[in-house]
Scaffold this motif. Sequence first.
Motif, short mmCIF file in Angstrom:
data_model
loop_
_atom_site.label_atom_id
_atom_site.label_comp_id
_atom_site.label_asym_id
_atom_site.label_seq_id
_atom_site.Cartn_x
_atom_site.Cartn_y
_atom_site.Cartn_z
N ASN A 295 35.41 5.22 7.76
CA ASN A 295 34.43 4.26 8.28
C ASN A 295 34.14 4.59 9.74
OD1 ASN A 295 34.30 2.78 5.87
ND2 ASN A 295 36.24 1.77 6.40
N ILE A 296 32.85 4.61 10.07
CA ILE A 296 32.43 5.05 11.41
C ILE A 296 32.70 3.92 12.41
CG2 ILE A 296 30.52 6.00 12.77
CD1 ILE A 296 31.16 7.70 10.28
N GLU A 297 33.19 4.32 13.61
CA GLU A 297 33.47 3.31 14.64
C GLU A 297 32.57 3.47 15.87
OE1 GLU A 297 37.72 2.32 15.11
OE2 GLU A 297 36.92 1.01 13.56
N GLU A 298 32.64 4.61 16.52
CA GLU A 298 31.85 4.81 17.75
C GLU A 298 31.38 6.27 17.79
OE1 GLU A 298 33.57 3.54 21.43
OE2 GLU A 298 34.19 1.60 20.64
N SER A 299 30.53 6.57 18.78
CA SER A 299 30.06 7.94 18.97
C SER A 299 30.38 8.37 20.40
CB SER A 299 28.55 7.99 18.73
OG SER A 299 28.08 9.29 18.97
N GLY A 300 31.32 9.30 20.55
CA GLY A 300 31.71 9.72 21.90
C GLY A 300 32.18 8.53 22.71
N THR A 301 31.55 8.29 23.87
CA THR A 301 31.89 7.12 24.69
C THR A 301 30.90 5.97 24.46
OG1 THR A 301 30.60 7.99 26.52
CG2 THR A 301 32.95 8.53 26.52
N MET A 302 30.18 6.03 23.32
CA MET A 302 29.15 5.00 23.07
C MET A 302 29.41 4.26 21.76
SD MET A 302 25.68 7.15 24.00
CE MET A 302 25.97 8.50 22.88
N ASN A 303 28.79 3.10 21.61
CA ASN A 303 28.70 2.48 20.28
C ASN A 303 27.68 3.29 19.48
OD1 ASN A 303 29.02 -0.34 22.20
ND2 ASN A 303 30.35 -0.12 20.42
N GLN B 34 29.50 15.85 20.81
CA GLN B 34 30.53 14.82 20.78
C GLN B 34 30.93 14.49 19.34
OE1 GLN B 34 28.21 10.68 21.21
NE2 GLN B 34 28.32 11.80 23.13
N VAL B 35 31.88 13.58 19.19
CA VAL B 35 32.37 13.26 17.85
C VAL B 35 31.98 11.84 17.44
CG1 VAL B 35 34.34 14.81 18.11
CG2 VAL B 35 34.65 12.39 18.56
N LEU B 36 31.85 11.64 16.13
CA LEU B 36 31.74 10.28 15.59
C LEU B 36 33.16 9.88 15.22
CD1 LEU B 36 28.66 10.15 13.15
CD2 LEU B 36 28.87 9.15 15.42
N TRP B 37 33.67 8.85 15.90
CA TRP B 37 35.04 8.39 15.63
C TRP B 37 35.07 7.54 14.37
CZ3 TRP B 37 38.34 10.80 18.65
CH2 TRP B 37 37.96 11.15 19.95
N THR C 76 18.56 -6.36 11.15
CA THR C 76 19.83 -5.75 11.59
C THR C 76 20.99 -6.15 10.68
OG1 THR C 76 20.45 -7.60 13.04
CG2 THR C 76 19.14 -5.86 14.04
N GLN C 77 21.98 -5.29 10.62
CA GLN C 77 23.22 -5.59 9.89
C GLN C 77 24.40 -5.07 10.70
OE1 GLN C 77 22.80 -3.59 6.11
NE2 GLN C 77 21.55 -5.22 5.22
N GLN C 78 25.39 -5.93 10.91
CA GLN C 78 26.65 -5.47 11.53
C GLN C 78 27.63 -5.37 10.38
OE1 GLN C 78 27.75 -7.27 15.38
NE2 GLN C 78 25.94 -8.57 15.12
N ARG C 79 27.84 -4.16 9.92
CA ARG C 79 28.69 -3.97 8.74
C ARG C 79 29.30 -2.56 8.74
NH1 ARG C 79 26.38 -0.36 5.45
NH2 ARG C 79 24.12 -0.29 5.18
N THR C 80 30.31 -2.41 7.90
CA THR C 80 30.99 -1.12 7.79
C THR C 80 30.03 -0.04 7.27
OG1 THR C 80 32.98 -2.34 7.31
CG2 THR C 80 32.99 -0.03 6.69
N VAL C 81 30.07 1.12 7.90
CA VAL C 81 29.29 2.28 7.42
C VAL C 81 30.28 3.43 7.25
CG1 VAL C 81 27.35 3.82 7.88
CG2 VAL C 81 27.40 1.57 8.95
N SER C 82 30.41 3.93 6.05
CA SER C 82 31.37 5.02 5.82
C SER C 82 30.67 6.37 5.89
CB SER C 82 32.02 4.85 4.45
OG SER C 82 31.05 5.09 3.46
N ALA C 83 31.48 7.42 6.04
CA ALA C 83 30.93 8.77 6.03
C ALA C 83 30.24 9.05 4.70
CB ALA C 83 32.05 9.78 6.27
N LEU C 84 30.82 8.47 3.63
CA LEU C 84 30.26 8.65 2.28
C LEU C 84 28.85 8.07 2.20
CD1 LEU C 84 31.91 9.87 -0.06
CD2 LEU C 84 32.07 7.53 -1.00
N GLU C 85 28.68 6.87 2.75
CA GLU C 85 27.35 6.24 2.74
C GLU C 85 26.37 7.07 3.57
OE1 GLU C 85 27.05 2.19 4.23
OE2 GLU C 85 24.85 2.32 4.18
N LEU C 86 26.84 7.56 4.71
CA LEU C 86 25.95 8.37 5.56
C LEU C 86 25.52 9.63 4.84
CD1 LEU C 86 27.26 8.53 9.23
CD2 LEU C 86 25.30 7.27 8.31
N GLU C 87 26.50 10.26 4.17
CA GLU C 87 26.23 11.50 3.45
C GLU C 87 25.17 11.25 2.36
OE1 GLU C 87 29.76 13.24 1.82
OE2 GLU C 87 28.96 15.25 2.11
#
Length: 356
Positions: free
Chosen positions: A228-236, A217-220, A274-285
């Motif tokens: 910035n990452i939003e969801e994964s497939g049909t999931m959060n 599946q894809v990371l939207w 826990t943190q509810q915050r923006t996570v970018s592809a750059l941060e993940l990388e």
Amino acid sequence: MITADAIKIKKTTKSRIPEVDFNDLGFGKVISDHMFVSDYKDGEWNNAHIEPFGDIAFSPSMLALHYGQIVFEGMKAFRTKDGNVSIFRIEKHYERFIKSMERMCMPVMSYRLFEEGLTNLMKVDQAWVPGSEGSALYIRPFAFASEERFGVKISSEYKYIIFSGPVGPYYDKPLRVKIEDHYRRAARGGTGSAKCAGNYGASFYPTHLAKMQGFDQVLWTDGSPELNIEESGTMNVMFVIDGVLVTPPLSDSILDGVTRDSFLTLAHELGIHTQQRTVSALELEAALEKGTLNEAFGTGTAAVAGAIQSIDIKGKDYTVPVPENGVMVKLKNLLTDIRTGKAPDKYSWNTIINCK
Ligand code: COI
């Protein structure tokens, strides 16, 4: 006003349960004996009844088929350790359902209709709730525009139906995902936070392309240059970065997942920061390069939680650890124990149907 007495119940004369192999349920293949139905006409939800599950007749001009006023929920009921049935978080699902209805310009229904439809259907179909590990009864409430005409308009008639089906585990292995940097699931101001059918239909093509490339599946993302990452497939989606459980904040392009919300509550109980915050592809990388991405997983009613084993970022595939007793497993186990009555229901999430 709808009351339990007002719900007429017509039971099937021949249950299909003997035909079901409860050891090979899969997901979405088996449907229980009955369905709850209510119709909206002349400004009111009426005609609430339970009947044997079966086909319904409609005109090919029915508005939902053309302009897509269709919303749904995905809920679950569980067999508790003492043999009763427990429906998970009816109120939270109701809140989301009416938000979806409002966004799609559909007439909302009372909590009473939603709750009594569900509990009465579960009483009638209680024998369909499986008890084996990882299984549940998936419940699908949905509503659609049923007025028969093809002029573009807000429908003035709707149908609301609830049916259910026993399901087994959704994923049998950790997922390989790619960050989708071309297609979007949802835009700001769009319908991403509504559980409307069109969101799912629109996700099929990019998901199909990803599958052809060997991903599950894809990371939207939000379509910004930062991805910035939003969801994964049909999931959060949730990440454990340096021991902190991080998930993108809710917005009008992210679904307010009931499992997402439950995991955040339970993480607090387990002392997980826990943190509810923006996570970018750059941060993940960067976290993947440094080895500080401890876990990644999707959350949703169907899957509960699906571990991610690899993330592709712009053509480079990174391996993600899938610990045997990590944050995801701890949260999933605690949630399962609460739903099945093995752990206390501190948050009053369960509605119990007494099956004695
Ligand atoms: C769910 O997780 O319940 C969903 O709605 C996703 C999918 C089965 C449509």
